[in-house]
Design a protein around this motif. Structure first.
Motif, PDB file in Angstrom:
ATOM      1  N   ASP A 278       7.392  36.777 -24.867  1.00  0.00           N
ATOM      2  CA  ASP A 278       6.619  36.132 -25.935  1.00  0.00           C
ATOM      3  C   ASP A 278       5.111  36.160 -25.658  1.00  0.00           C
ATOM      4  O   ASP A 278       4.579  37.192 -25.271  1.00  0.00           O
ATOM      5  CB  ASP A 278       7.134  34.703 -26.150  1.00  0.00           C
ATOM      6  N   GLN A 279       4.427  35.046 -25.836  1.00  0.00           N
ATOM      7  CA  GLN A 279       2.966  35.027 -25.695  1.00  0.00           C
ATOM      8  C   GLN A 279       2.529  35.306 -24.266  1.00  0.00           C
ATOM      9  O   GLN A 279       1.481  35.914 -24.027  1.00  0.00           O
ATOM     10  CB  GLN A 279       2.418  33.686 -26.175  1.00  0.00           C
ATOM     11  N   ALA A 280       3.344  34.876 -23.307  1.00  0.00           N
ATOM     12  CA  ALA A 280       3.012  35.154 -21.906  1.00  0.00           C
ATOM     13  C   ALA A 280       2.987  36.651 -21.643  1.00  0.00           C
ATOM     14  O   ALA A 280       2.109  37.162 -20.925  1.00  0.00           O
ATOM     15  CB  ALA A 280       4.012  34.469 -20.982  1.00  0.00           C
ATOM     16  N   LEU A 281       3.929  37.375 -22.241  1.00  0.00           N
ATOM     17  CA  LEU A 281       3.954  38.828 -22.072  1.00  0.00           C
ATOM     18  C   LEU A 281       2.736  39.463 -22.742  1.00  0.00           C
ATOM     19  O   LEU A 281       2.131  40.401 -22.205  1.00  0.00           O
ATOM     20  CB  LEU A 281       5.250  39.409 -22.641  1.00  0.00           C
TER      21      LEU A 281
ATOM     22  N   LYS B 285      -0.162  48.166 -17.695  1.00  0.00           N
ATOM     23  CA  LYS B 285       0.320  49.276 -18.522  1.00  0.00           C
ATOM     24  C   LYS B 285       1.724  49.753 -18.178  1.00  0.00           C
ATOM     25  O   LYS B 285       2.325  50.486 -18.954  1.00  0.00           O
ATOM     26  CB  LYS B 285      -0.643  50.466 -18.396  1.00  0.00           C
ATOM     27  N   THR B 286       2.256  49.413 -16.990  1.00  0.00           N
ATOM     28  CA  THR B 286       3.582  49.890 -16.617  1.00  0.00           C
ATOM     29  C   THR B 286       4.458  48.725 -16.178  1.00  0.00           C
ATOM     30  O   THR B 286       3.967  47.663 -15.830  1.00  0.00           O
ATOM     31  CB  THR B 286       3.517  50.905 -15.451  1.00  0.00           C
TER      32      THR B 286
ATOM     33  N   ASP C  11      10.977  44.783 -25.408  1.00  0.00           N
ATOM     34  CA  ASP C  11       9.805  43.917 -25.572  1.00  0.00           C
ATOM     35  C   ASP C  11       8.540  44.587 -25.047  1.00  0.00           C
ATOM     36  O   ASP C  11       7.471  44.493 -25.661  1.00  0.00           O
ATOM     37  CB  ASP C  11      10.020  42.590 -24.832  1.00  0.00           C
ATOM     38  N   ARG C  12       8.662  45.262 -23.923  1.00  0.00           N
ATOM     39  CA  ARG C  12       7.484  45.886 -23.300  1.00  0.00           C
ATOM     40  C   ARG C  12       7.083  47.173 -24.001  1.00  0.00           C
ATOM     41  O   ARG C  12       5.885  47.472 -24.136  1.00  0.00           O
ATOM     42  CB  ARG C  12       7.766  46.103 -21.804  1.00  0.00           C
ATOM     43  N   LEU C  13       8.055  47.934 -24.438  1.00  0.00           N
ATOM     44  CA  LEU C  13       7.740  49.151 -25.193  1.00  0.00           C
ATOM     45  C   LEU C  13       6.990  48.818 -26.483  1.00  0.00           C
ATOM     46  O   LEU C  13       6.061  49.528 -26.874  1.00  0.00           O
ATOM     47  CB  LEU C  13       9.023  49.921 -25.520  1.00  0.00           C
ATOM     48  N   ARG C  14       7.363  47.737 -27.115  1.00  0.00           N
ATOM     49  CA  ARG C  14       6.705  47.324 -28.362  1.00  0.00           C
ATOM     50  C   ARG C  14       5.233  46.989 -28.160  1.00  0.00           C
ATOM     51  O   ARG C  14       4.435  47.075 -29.087  1.00  0.00           O
ATOM     52  CB  ARG C  14       7.435  46.105 -28.956  1.00  0.00           C
TER      53      ARG C  14
ATOM     54  N   ASN D 223      11.182  56.486 -28.474  1.00  0.00           N
ATOM     55  CA  ASN D 223      10.415  55.871 -27.371  1.00  0.00           C
ATOM     56  C   ASN D 223      10.435  56.696 -26.086  1.00  0.00           C
ATOM     57  O   ASN D 223       9.862  56.282 -25.074  1.00  0.00           O
ATOM     58  CB  ASN D 223      10.920  54.448 -27.080  1.00  0.00           C
ATOM     59  N   LEU D 224      11.052  57.871 -26.117  1.00  0.00           N
ATOM     60  CA  LEU D 224      11.237  58.666 -24.906  1.00  0.00           C
ATOM     61  C   LEU D 224       9.927  58.955 -24.188  1.00  0.00           C
ATOM     62  O   LEU D 224       9.865  58.906 -22.959  1.00  0.00           O
ATOM     63  CB  LEU D 224      11.963  59.976 -25.248  1.00  0.00           C
ATOM     64  N   ARG D 225       8.869  59.218 -24.925  1.00  0.00           N
ATOM     65  CA  ARG D 225       7.603  59.588 -24.284  1.00  0.00           C
ATOM     66  C   ARG D 225       6.963  58.433 -23.517  1.00  0.00           C
ATOM     67  O   ARG D 225       6.028  58.644 -22.747  1.00  0.00           O
ATOM     68  CB  ARG D 225       6.609  60.113 -25.326  1.00  0.00           C
TER      69      ARG D 225
END
Length: 573
Positions: free
Chosen positions: A203-206, A215-216, A228-231, A258-260
Motif C-alpha cells: 500500500d502507501q508504505a510500498l 528499483k528492484t 504490487d511491485r510490478l505495478r 510484464n516479462l521485460r
C-alpha cells in the motif's frame, strides 16, 4: 579508435574478414524471441555481425544453440565461501559471464577494505563483476558489526566504474519513515540504481519505498507481492538460491505483458548447489521444467538483467555487443558446453580453461578479535526455571518463540541430557568488546558436542551452539586458532574445521575442496545427532540475524523480531 571502427564496419559489411567467425549457429535472439541459423562474426571482444560471414579463424558449431552469456542480477559472492576467482571458476563454465555482486557480508566485517578486496580480486577475471555498495552496514542497531559505512564513506567508492549503485535497502522502515541517515545514502547514489529488500511492504508504505528510488526487489515470495511491485515500475529479481527458493512460485506470475520487468538472481548459493545443480543455468532449467518457454527464460537471464542495470552492449547477440556467448546443445536440458568471454573460449564441458590467483590482502585477514571467554561468561543466570526458547523450524530460516520448563542449579541454566535444550552464544568478534549474547535453542538435537562459526548473518560475530560448556569452549578456542571458519567439537576435541581466513567468511582453497570439507562436516554433524531436517551450518548462521522472525540472538542479547525489542530469557509468572 576511428581506424578500429572502420575495420569493424568493413567486417560487418563483409568487405573484410573478421578475426573469428562462429559458423553454423542456432542464434538465440532475445530481442525478437526467435531462433535462426547463421554465423557470428567477432573482432576482439565485440560482435560485428550475424548472418553469413567468413573469418580468418572459423569454428564450426555444427548447429548448436548460441545464447548471450548469463547474468546474475543479485548475488553475495561470500556465500560461496570462496574467493572471487574460485567463484568464477565455478560459475563461468555453467554459462554465467556477468554478476551484480553486493559485498554486504565482507563489508560488515572489513568495511570499505572488504569491498575493495572484492573489486581488486575480480579485476582480471573472465567474468564481469559489478558492485552494488552495501547500504546497511551494520544491518541493524541491535548488533555489533566490524564496520559502519555511512554516506560519506560510501561516497569514496560510488564513482568507481564497476559500482552500479546502492545495494539492497534492508532497513526499509528507515526508508519509509524518511530517516536522514538512509536518505543521505540514497542521495549519494545520484542517478545510479538502488536495489530493494522489502518483503511484505504494501500500500502507501510500498509507494514511499519506491518513491525513495528503489528499483528492484529480490525478496518477493508471493505472486501478490510480485504484482504490487510490478505495478509500481519495479524490476522483479526471481531468486533461486540455497537458502531461499522462490522461482517455482514466481515464474507463474511472469506474462508476456510484464516479462521485460523480470530477471533472475541467486542471492546466496553454496558450493554444493553450484557444483551439482548450477548457477543461473539452474534458474533457466527450473523455469523450463515449470512450463516456461526456453527463449523467454534466456531473456530473463540476459537482456532483461542488462537493461535493468544499464549494462550497454551486454545481454544480447547483435553487432556492437560484447562477445560474451554460451553454446548449448539442447534448450530443454539447457546444458552449457562452451563459454566465450569477450570472444575468447574460457570454458568447455563444465571445466574452466583459465587459472586464477588469489592475492594476500592483510586488510581482510586476522579478523577474529574476541575478548577472553571463560566458563563464567557462558553461564546463563535464570530468575526462574521457565524460559523463552528459540525453536528451530524444519527447512526454514524462521524460528518460533516457545516457553519451556528447564533445569536450573544455583539460579543458573543446567544442561539435561533428556531435554533437547541447547545453549547458544553470540560473541562479538571484531573489536574485542567482550559482548556475549546467550540463549536457549530447541530442535537442533546436537548431542555430546558443539558447533561454532564466524559465518553469522549479517554482522558475522562468532556464534556457537552446544550441549556442554567443555565443547563450547573448545569450539571457541579452535575458531580463534584458525582465524575464522566453522568447527565441530566433541568430548573436548576438534573433530573437523573448515578454515575461512578471509574475513572469517572465505576460504583460500578451491571450491571443490571447500565442498568436500563441508560434506565431511555435515556427516560429522549428523553423527552427533543434529536434526536431519536442519542444515546445521546455515541454520546456525541465520540464528543470529535479527530481521527474520520470530526470535533470534545477537551479541547484545535475545531479540524478539515481532516487537523489535530485546527480551529476557527468564519468564516470570
Amino acid at each position: 579508435m576511428i581506424h578500429d571502427l572502420k575495420d569493424r564496419i568493413d567486417m560487418a559489411a563483409g568487405r573484410k574478414k573478421a578475426p573469428l567467425v562462429l559458423k553454423n549457429c542456432q542464434i538465440i535472439n532475445v530481442f525478437t524471441e526467435e531462433v535462426f541459423q547463421g554465423d557470428i562474426a567477432i573482432s576482439g571482444e565485440t560482435i560485428v555481425g550475424i548472418g553469413s560471414y567468413e573469418g580468418e579463424e572459423e569454428i564450426d558449431l555444427m548447429g548448436r544453440y548460441v545464447a548471450p552469456g548469463l547474468i546474475d542480477g543479485h548475488v553475495h559472492i561470500e556465500s560461496s565461501m570462496v574467493t572471487p576467482g574460485q567463484f568464477a571458476r565455478a560459475i563461468v563454465p555453467r554459462g554465467t559471464t556477468t554478476i551484480i555482486a553486493d559485498p554486504h557480508e565482507i563489508a560488515n566485517v572489513c568495511g570499505l577494505e572488504g569491498i575493495r578486496y572484492i573489486l581488486e580480486e575480480s579485476q582480471e577475471l573472465p567474468l564481469n563483476v559489478f558492485i552494488m555498495l552495501p547500504s546497511c552496514v551494520p544491518a541493524t542497531s541491535f548488533e555489533n558489526s566490524g564496520a559502519v559505512l555511512d554516506a560519506e564513506k560510501l561516497k569514496e567508492l560510488m564513482g568507481h566504474p564497476r559500482v552500479l549503485g546502492l545495494g539492497e535497502l534492508m532497513d526499509y522502515p528507515a526508508v519509509i519513515n524518511g530517516e536522514q541517515m538512509v536518505l543521505d545514502k540514497i542521495q549519494i547514489a545520484g542517478n545510479k540504481l538502488i536495489d530493494g529488500h522489502g518483503p511484505a511492504i504494501a500500500d502507501q508504505a510500498l509507494n514511499a519505498y519506491v518513491m525513495a528510488g528503489t528499483k528492484t526487489e529480490h525478496e518477493c515470495s508471493t505472486l501478490e507481492e510480485m504484482k504490487d511491485r510490478l505495478r509500481l515500475g519495479m524490476y522483479i529479481q526471481i531468486r533461486e538460491g540455497s537458502a531461499a527458493r522462490n522461482l517455482e512460485e514466481l515464474i507463474r506470475g511472469v506474462t508476456k505483458e510484464n516479462l521485460r520487468r523480470c530477471l533472475f538472481c541467486t542471492d546466496d548459493r553454496h558450493p554444493e548447489d553450484i557444483l551439482v545443480h548450477g548457477h543461473i543455468d539452474n534458474n533457466i532449467r527450473t523455469a523450463i521444467k515449470n512450463g516456461f518457454h526456453p527463449i523467454s527464460a534466456i531473456r530473463l537471464a540476459t537482456l532483461n538483467a542488462a537493461e535493468c542495470y544499464g549494462l550497454k552492449g551486454m545481454g544480447a547477440i547483435a553487432p556492437g555487443y560484447k562477445a560474451d556467448l554460451i553454446v548449448v546443445e539442447d534448450l530443454q536440458q539447457f546444458n552449457v558446453v562452451e563459454v566465450y568471454k569477450e570472444g575468447k573460449l574460457v570454458a568447455r564441458n563444465g571445466k574452466a580453461l583459465f587459472q586464477v590467483e588469489a592475492h594476500q590482502n592483510p586488510a581482510v585477514l586476522n579478523t577474529v578479535n574476541i575478548s577472553k571467554v571463560n566458563r563464567e561468561k557462558l553461564e546463563i543466570h535464570m530468575a526462574s526455571d521457565i524460559a523463552n526458547v528459540i525453536k528451530i523450524l524444519p527447512h526454514s530460516l524462521l524460528t518460533e518463540k516457545v516457553v519451556r520448563k528447564i533445569e536450573t542449579e544455583d539460579g543458573k541454566f543446567k544442561f539435561h541430557n533428556r531435554l533437547d535444550i541447547l545453549k547458544m552464544a553470540v560473541i562479538e568478534r571484531h573489536r574485542g568488546t567482550g559482548n556475549i549474547g546467550l540463549a536457549l535453542v530447541e530442535d537442533f538435537k546436537l548431542k555430546n558436542g558443539a558447533i561454532a562459526s564466524t559465518v553469522a548473518h549479517d554482522s558475522h560475530n562468532l556464534v556457537v551452539i552446544g550441549d556442554n560448556d567443555d565443547d563450547i569452549m573448545a569450539a571457541i578456542e579452535e575458531i580463534e586458532r584458525c582465524g575464522g571458519g566453522i568447527t565441530i567439537c566433541s568430548e573436548g576435541k576438534v573433530l573437523k574445521t573448515l578454515s575461512l581466513p578471509i574475513a572469517g567468511l572465505i576460504s583460500d582453497q578451491t571450491i571443490e575442496t571447500v565442498d568436500i570439507q563441508l560434506k565431511e562436516m555435515m556427516e560429522v554433524a549428523r553423527s552427533l545427532g543434529v536434526n536431519k531436517n536442519v542444515d546445521p551450518f546455515m541454520t546456525l548462521s541465520f540464528l543470529a540475524l535479527p530481521v527474520i522472525p520470530s526470535i533470534k540472538l545477537t551479541d547484545m542479547g535475545l531479540f524478539d523480531v515481532e516487537t523489535f525489542n530485546f527480551m529476557n530469557l527468564s519468564v516470570q509468572e
